[in-house]
Design a protein around this motif. Structure first.
Motif, PDB file in Angstrom:
ATOM      1  N   MET A 163      -4.025   4.297  15.168  1.00 38.01           N
ATOM      2  CA  MET A 163      -4.747   3.185  14.553  1.00 38.01           C
ATOM      3  C   MET A 163      -5.922   3.682  13.728  1.00 38.01           C
ATOM      4  O   MET A 163      -6.536   4.692  14.048  1.00 38.01           O
ATOM      5  N   ILE A 185      -2.077   0.414  11.435  1.00 41.19           N
ATOM      6  CA  ILE A 185      -1.426   0.851  12.666  1.00 41.19           C
ATOM      7  C   ILE A 185      -0.112   1.534  12.292  1.00 41.19           C
ATOM      8  O   ILE A 185       0.636   1.053  11.443  1.00 41.19           O
ATOM      9  N   PHE A 205      -1.376  -6.123  16.615  1.00 43.47           N
ATOM     10  CA  PHE A 205      -2.622  -5.533  16.120  1.00 43.47           C
ATOM     11  C   PHE A 205      -3.416  -6.547  15.315  1.00 43.47           C
ATOM     12  O   PHE A 205      -4.652  -6.536  15.328  1.00 43.47           O
TER      13      PHE A 205
END
Length: 424
Positions: free
Chosen positions: A22, A32, A381
């Motif tokens: 990340m 990501i 994410f």
């Protein structure tokens, strides 16, 4: 830039994809990446904007903008965009939900930079030509009209509109003929500039491209006009409406029925137990309790399923079935009976173990579809600023107890009358 790796050392590791990496660009866009040794790669952009981020006169705009992203940029015409990945055997796709827009590509790994550059171009430099807006209006108006021909699909949207009436979640993703017909270049650009901000999106990637290169190319090609004069539209938590029953005459050969109740949002700690409970009751498998009762034992339906929909600040549990109109009440009684059994009688140790194995098996098989993995990773994410690996999710499922499921069932199924929608 920061790197985080997730490593698990338990018995569930054998099902796992590699750890994710990340990072964050200087402009605030999050990145990501999942390293994976394959000649096929995936990458895309998840935007934290969807149908609920539209004002009343913009209904359908999020989906409309998703279409128009492929209709022209400052350096490309529509056919150049369409051909850019297809000319090397790749694909370019997109879709819109109530809370997200995804634009993504699948391609041979050697064309990674080509894909990133194209995604950066459409996300940052789209021009929304008026002639393309006029054409796309006609396309989407046809889509709206054709949707009426599929009651088994339309009822899901109509039911959500009923449940979330008087909130931004309570309207169609496609919009209405009135709002779509009013869209022009100015309105489209206002929405685009307001919602498509680097801090409001995530770039996700899957493949063998080194993470450092992923970061470098994203910083190179995602150059935004950071005019922050108008903030992203604020999301307002939907009010809980009173239970209602709507009956609509759709002149269908079968009755289509949905019933449901408000549930927990996507951040609730009990969400894995809720998903497991749903899988047991009617989660789309032949051995579900609803399928066994309504179809196998009584022959009343061809299709019955229960569904959990989770949003950032609310959720919905619902059941759908289609049957002969004379069997509606009997089906409803059988559904209620199965719900009450889950409230009154906890699963045995054997039943719980089987339910967990089944649910984990479904998740494990789904994890072999790399496109599904990368889209889940992007969505995770986007909302959680994190990514739960398959083994971590398995661990959470392993921790669920029979009493957890019983508690959720009682809160869900004995919380007043369910809302209901019938097409007859």
């Amino acid at each position: 830039m920061k790197n985080n790796k997730y490593n698990n050392n338990n018995n569930n590791d054998k099902y796992e994809h590699p750890s994710v990496q990340m990072g964050t660009l200087p402009n605030g866009m999050r990145i990501i990446h999942m390293p994976f040794a394959s000649e096929i790669s995936y990458c895309g952009v998840a935007v934290n904007t969807g149908t609920r981020d539209e004002y009343a006169d913009e209904q359908g705009m999020a989906h409309f903008v998703e279409h128009l992203l492929f209709k022209g940029t400052t350096k490309r015409k529509a056919h150049h965009i369409n051909n850019r990945m297809e000319n090397v055997g790749g694909e370019l796709n997109a879709y819109t939900t109530k809370e997200e827009t995804f634009i993504f590509s699948t391609f041979l790994t050697e064309y990674f930079e080509r894909a990133v550059e194209l995604l950066g171009d459409v996300v940052c430099n789209s021009t929304f030509p008026n002639n393309q807006i006029e054409k796309e209006c006609e396309v989407i108006l046809d889509e709206i009209n054709s949707y009426e021909d599929f009651p088994s699909e339309l009822i899901y949207d109509d039911f959500e509109n009923q449940v979330y009436a008087n909130s931004d979640l309570g309207h169609y993703i496609l919009g209405t003929s009135e709002t779509i017909s009013s869209f022009d270049n100015k309105k489209v650009k206002i929405f685009f500039k307001r919602q498509y901000r680097p801090h409001n999106m995530v770039f996700f990637s899957f493949g063998k491209t080194p993470f450092a290169k992923v970061m470098k190319l994203c910083e190179k090609y995602f150059q935004f006009d950071n005019d922050l004069s108008e903030p992203v539209k604020e999301r307002i938590v939907p009010i809980h409406n009173k239970s209602t029953i709507q009956i609509l005459d759709k002149d269908t050969s079968q009755a289509h029925v949905m019933l449901g109740q408000y549930s927990s949002d996507m951040f609730n700690d009990n969400r894995f137990a809720l998903y497991l409970l749903n899988n047991i009751l009617g989660g789309g498998n032949a051995s579900s309790r609803l399928n066994n009762s309504l179809r196998e034992k009584n022959g009343l339906v061809y299709n019955v399923e229960s569904i959990v929909s989770t949003y950032t600040d609310t959720g919905l549990f619902s059941v759908y079935f289609a049957s002969d109109k004379k069997h509606i009440e009997r089906c409803l009684k059988l559904i209620n009976k199965e719900m009450q059994l889950l409230c009154e009688k906890p699963l045995t140790a054997s039943q719980l173990a089987i339910a967990k194995r089944m649910y984990k098996g479904h998740m494990g098989i789904a994890s072999q579809n790399n496109e599904s993995v990368v889209l889940r990773m992007g969505k995770s994410f986007l909302h959680y600023n994190d990514y739960l690996s398959l083994s971590e999710m398995f661990n959470k499922i392993d921790m669920i107890e029979a009493t957890d499921l019983q508690d959720i069932a009682n809160r869900l199924f004995n919380n007043g009358e369910f809302m209901q929608l019938r097409y007859v």
